[in-house]
Design an enzyme around this catalytic site. Structure first.
Site, PDB file in Angstrom:
ATOM      1  N   ASP A   8       1.293 -16.926  -5.304  1.00 56.21           N
ATOM      2  CA  ASP A   8       2.104 -15.958  -5.887  1.00 56.21           C
ATOM      3  C   ASP A   8       1.182 -15.092  -6.768  1.00 56.21           C
ATOM      4  OD1 ASP A   8       4.007 -14.356  -6.990  1.00 56.21           O
ATOM      5  OD2 ASP A   8       4.945 -15.652  -8.054  1.00 56.21           O
ATOM      6  N   HIS A  63       1.887  -8.797  -3.611  1.00 57.90           N
ATOM      7  CA  HIS A  63       0.901  -7.660  -3.740  1.00 57.90           C
ATOM      8  C   HIS A  63       1.555  -6.237  -3.359  1.00 57.90           C
ATOM      9  CE1 HIS A  63      -3.176  -6.342  -2.286  1.00 57.90           C
ATOM     10  NE2 HIS A  63      -2.339  -5.855  -1.646  1.00 57.90           N
ATOM     11  N   GLU A 101       2.188  -9.940   0.063  1.00 56.11           N
ATOM     12  CA  GLU A 101       2.600  -8.755   0.192  1.00 56.11           C
ATOM     13  C   GLU A 101       4.136  -8.565   0.401  1.00 56.11           C
ATOM     14  OE1 GLU A 101      -0.078  -6.023   2.613  1.00 56.11           O
ATOM     15  OE2 GLU A 101       0.858  -4.263   1.862  1.00 56.11           O
ATOM     16  N   ASP A 127       0.863  -1.163  -0.032  1.00 56.35           N
ATOM     17  CA  ASP A 127      -0.011  -0.213  -0.065  1.00 56.35           C
ATOM     18  C   ASP A 127       0.894   1.107   0.162  1.00 56.35           C
ATOM     19  OD1 ASP A 127       0.962  -0.832   2.630  1.00 56.35           O
ATOM     20  OD2 ASP A 127      -0.555   0.823   3.370  1.00 56.35           O
TER      21      ASP A 127
HETATM   22  O1  9MR Z   1       1.085  -7.056   9.478  1.00 52.94           O
HETATM   23  C1  9MR Z   1      -0.072  -6.922   9.708  1.00 52.94           C
HETATM   24  C2  9MR Z   1      -0.990  -8.342   9.726  1.00 52.94           C
HETATM   25  O2  9MR Z   1      -0.619  -8.829  11.190  1.00 52.94           O
HETATM   26  C3  9MR Z   1      -2.315  -8.110   9.737  1.00 52.94           C
HETATM   27  O3  9MR Z   1      -3.025  -9.360   9.939  1.00 52.94           O
HETATM   28  C4  9MR Z   1      -2.535  -7.348   8.342  1.00 52.94           C
HETATM   29  C5  9MR Z   1      -4.100  -7.189   8.009  1.00 52.94           C
HETATM   30  O4  9MR Z   1      -4.585  -6.289   8.843  1.00 52.94           O
HETATM   31  O5  9MR Z   1      -2.106  -6.102   8.003  1.00 52.94           O
HETATM   32  C6  9MR Z   1      -0.614  -6.431   8.131  1.00 52.94           C
HETATM   33  O6  9MR Z   1      -0.219  -4.874   8.088  1.00 52.94           O
HETATM   34  C7  9MR Z   1      -0.123  -4.439   6.896  1.00 52.94           C
HETATM   35  C8  9MR Z   1      -0.438  -2.840   7.211  1.00 52.94           C
HETATM   36  O7  9MR Z   1      -1.893  -2.830   8.023  1.00 52.94           O
HETATM   37  C9  9MR Z   1      -0.563  -1.969   6.214  1.00 52.94           C
HETATM   38  N1  9MR Z   1       0.528  -2.026   5.160  1.00 52.94           N
HETATM   39  C10 9MR Z   1       1.001  -3.438   4.899  1.00 52.94           C
HETATM   40  C11 9MR Z   1       1.209  -4.431   6.212  1.00 52.94           C
HETATM   41  C12 9MR Z   1       1.555  -5.728   5.587  1.00 52.94           C
HETATM   42  O8  9MR Z   1       0.984  -6.607   4.889  1.00 52.94           O
END
Ligand code: 9MR
Ligand code: ZN
Length: 539
Positions: A507, A461, A516, A149
């Site tokens: 993937d 992602h 991600e 993101d």
């Molecule tokens: O690391 C986070 C994970 O533990 C959660 O389950 C997930 C869904 O809410 O979000 C992950 O963190 C993300 C963050 O909220 C936004 N930027 C990307 C992060 C990694 O996926």
């Protein structure tokens, strides 16, 4: 199309002379090892092996010992696989993991001379309002996009920077190379210039009373568009204890690192770190961060700020020598902290690094001798996990959750630090297995770093990789990896409910839950890579 899964799982970026070569066999056929001339060096009879619980694979980890530089082939009846041993095998991937952060830069153009085909104009340049007080508007330029993101989050950013700064402080020979970034040739090592890009943003994330805003994001995640097309307003989201303490720690550390290069900037960093600490002192009661109503970007919630405060106290002690920080750190340590995690949530490990490797005896008996004993004891669990795993991966089957690469890289770091403190070979070798995991010696036969390996992550992602119209993803980004939770129905359906934890991976671009990328997944890999590169050079 990916090549089919091989019976031989190897570090796809090669191996280094001077360090043990370990490969994983997933075959019940006899195997031979040949050199480049085709001479058989060793043969291995089939053996019955226990099934690795995390992957369901009957896997045998073969330690081939040290091999001289060269090209080697593993061969069984049905296939063969080649790997290389070179003195500098891992410098390119370690450098790329740092350069991966350059590609995450926000607020500036990525120019072709540095970014190759992965260029884009400046993004997210508009001033941001405070979410709670829209009348307050501020320009907050720069920083790195957090992950797939486009948000920028204070705590995770501070931790990522700290990993880079400690990589450079502890293992400079492994991470001081030329990265071809705009600052290359400036006289400041490139890894420090890259970290500074985030640090300058971090300085702007401080409110006038010393607290730090938790994040700078929109109220929702952008669709898969290029960053310059993501023009909906960003906001300064409420301040938090964890963000403030992590930023304080990181800036105090940075003040020490950058002082020889830019003294005025170091002064500014230290002032910011101190005023953040003063805010924490004036606001002793922990208030967990919650997304305000209507905000759906990353939460980065935490149950406690004790570890963040501990890290800050250690770094401020190192930066100022002031005994008040020693006693603050001592009493936080006495509360009982887990010192061997290197992720964004628990940052006590970074405080431990500060005490054990920078302050040393100057930390005093408690923060040096006692803390070292605790650290060494706690880091045994990473070794035990590695030993219990068929692939040597230090993660319990039930712990393969979102971003499983983080605990694995974090355990690599804790075992490396143990090896540095004790000289223990078993710790170093087990740490190396985590590095091999990331680069292909795993149940998926996959190199998790984009741009490396013959079977590599192709569809992370990651918004720019998804939206740029270029086939290959942005290079040097590490995927979060298998997640047995599979929270996304689509991923769950494609992967299958009963898939073993270490294979719950897809993937495909939409699979944020397994594929991600994130800056703070790259950065512990940089620490590990810098160590092994330096070690392979004999420094
Ligand atoms: O690391 C986070 C994970 O533990 C959660 O389950 C997930 C869904 O809410 O979000 C992950 O963190 C993300 C963050 O909220 C936004 N930027 C990307 C992060 C990694 O996926
Ligand atoms: Zn941006």
């Amino acid at each position: 199309m990916q090549k089919p899964l091989s019976a031989f799982r190897v570090n796809q970026t090669g191996y280094a002379a001077g360090l043990p070569v370990t490969v994983a066999f997933v075959t019940d056929e006899p195997v031979i090892l040949k050199n480049a001339e085709g001479r058989v060096l060793r043969s291995f009879e089939p053996r019955t092996v226990p099934v690795d619980e995390a992957s369901g694979d009957p896997v045998f980890l073969m330690d081939l010992g040290m091999l001289p530089e060269g090209v080697y082939t593993l061969q069984c009846k049905t296939e063969s696989r080649t790997f290389t041993v070179r003195p500098q095998s891992w410098q390119p991937v370690t450098d790329a993991l740092v350069k991966g952060l350059y590609y995450q830069r926000c607020g500036c153009e990525l120019r072709p001379e540095h970014a190759g085909v992965y260029t884009h104009p400046a993004c997210h340049t508009a001033p941001a309002a405070e979410w709670e007080n829209r009348g307050f508007v501020k320009r907050v330029p720069g920083g790195w996009h957090d992950a797939g993101d486009y948000g920028k989050y204070t705590g995770p950013g501070a931790v990522t920077v700290a990993h880079l700064l400690y990589a450079w402080k502890l293992f400079p020979a492994g991470c001081s190379g030329d990265l071809n970034i705009p600052e290359t040739g400036s006289g400041i090592p490139d890894i420090l210039s890259e970290a500074l890009y985030e640090l300058k943003w971090l300085l702007e994330m401080q409110r006038s009373d010393g607290a730090f805003w938790h994040k700078l994001t929109k109220d929702h995640f952008a669709p898969f568009i290029m960053p310059q097309e993501d023009t909906d307003p960003e906001y300064l989201m409420p301040v938090s204890h964890c963000a403030t303490a992590a930023a304080s720690a990181c800036l105090a550390l940075a003040a020490r690192v950058y002082r020889p290069f830019e003294a005025a900037l170091a002064d500014r960093m230290l002032q910011a770190a101190l005023s953040a600490w003063n805010w924490l002192q004036a606001n002793p009661e922990f208030v967990p961060f919650r997304n305000p109503d209507g905000v759906r970007t990353g939460w980065y919630g935490d149950r406690t700020d004790r570890d963040e405060r501990f890290w800050a106290a250690c770094e401020l002690l190192a930066a100022t020598g002031d005994a008040a920080f020693r006693s603050a750190a001592e009493s936080l340590f006495a509360e009982g902290l887990l010192l061997t995690e290197f992720g964004w949530a628990n940052v006590a490990g970074l405080g431990a690094v500060c005490c054990l490797f920078d302050l040393k005896e100057k930390a005093g008996d408690i923060l040096f001798a006692d803390l070292k004993e605790t650290f060494l004891k706690q880091s045994e669990s990473a070794l035990a996990l590695s030993r219990a795993s068929g692939y040597g991966t230090s993660l319990a089957p039930e712990r393969y959750s979102w971003g499983s690469i983080l605990p694995i890289m974090s355990n690599a770091v804790s075992m490396i630090l143990n090896a540095e403190l004790t000289g223990r070979e078993d710790m170093r070798s087990a740490a190396l297995l985590q590095w091999h995991y990331a680069l292909g010696m795993n149940a998926l036969d996959l190199c998790f770093v984009t741009g490396f390996g013959e079977r590599s992550v192709m569809h992370p992602h990651h918004r720019p990789s998804g939206a740029d119209g270029i086939g290959a993803p942005v290079p040097g980004l590490i995927s979060g990896g298998p997640n047995k939770g599979l929270p996304y129905p689509d991923t769950r359906e494609k992967v299958g409910e009963n898939t073993p934890p270490a294979k719950c991976f897809l993937d495909e671009t939409p699979s944020a839950d397994t594929n991600e990328i994130a800056i703070y997944w790259n950065s512990p890999a940089v620490l590990a890579g810098a160590y092994f590169c330096a070690f392979a050079q004999g420094s």
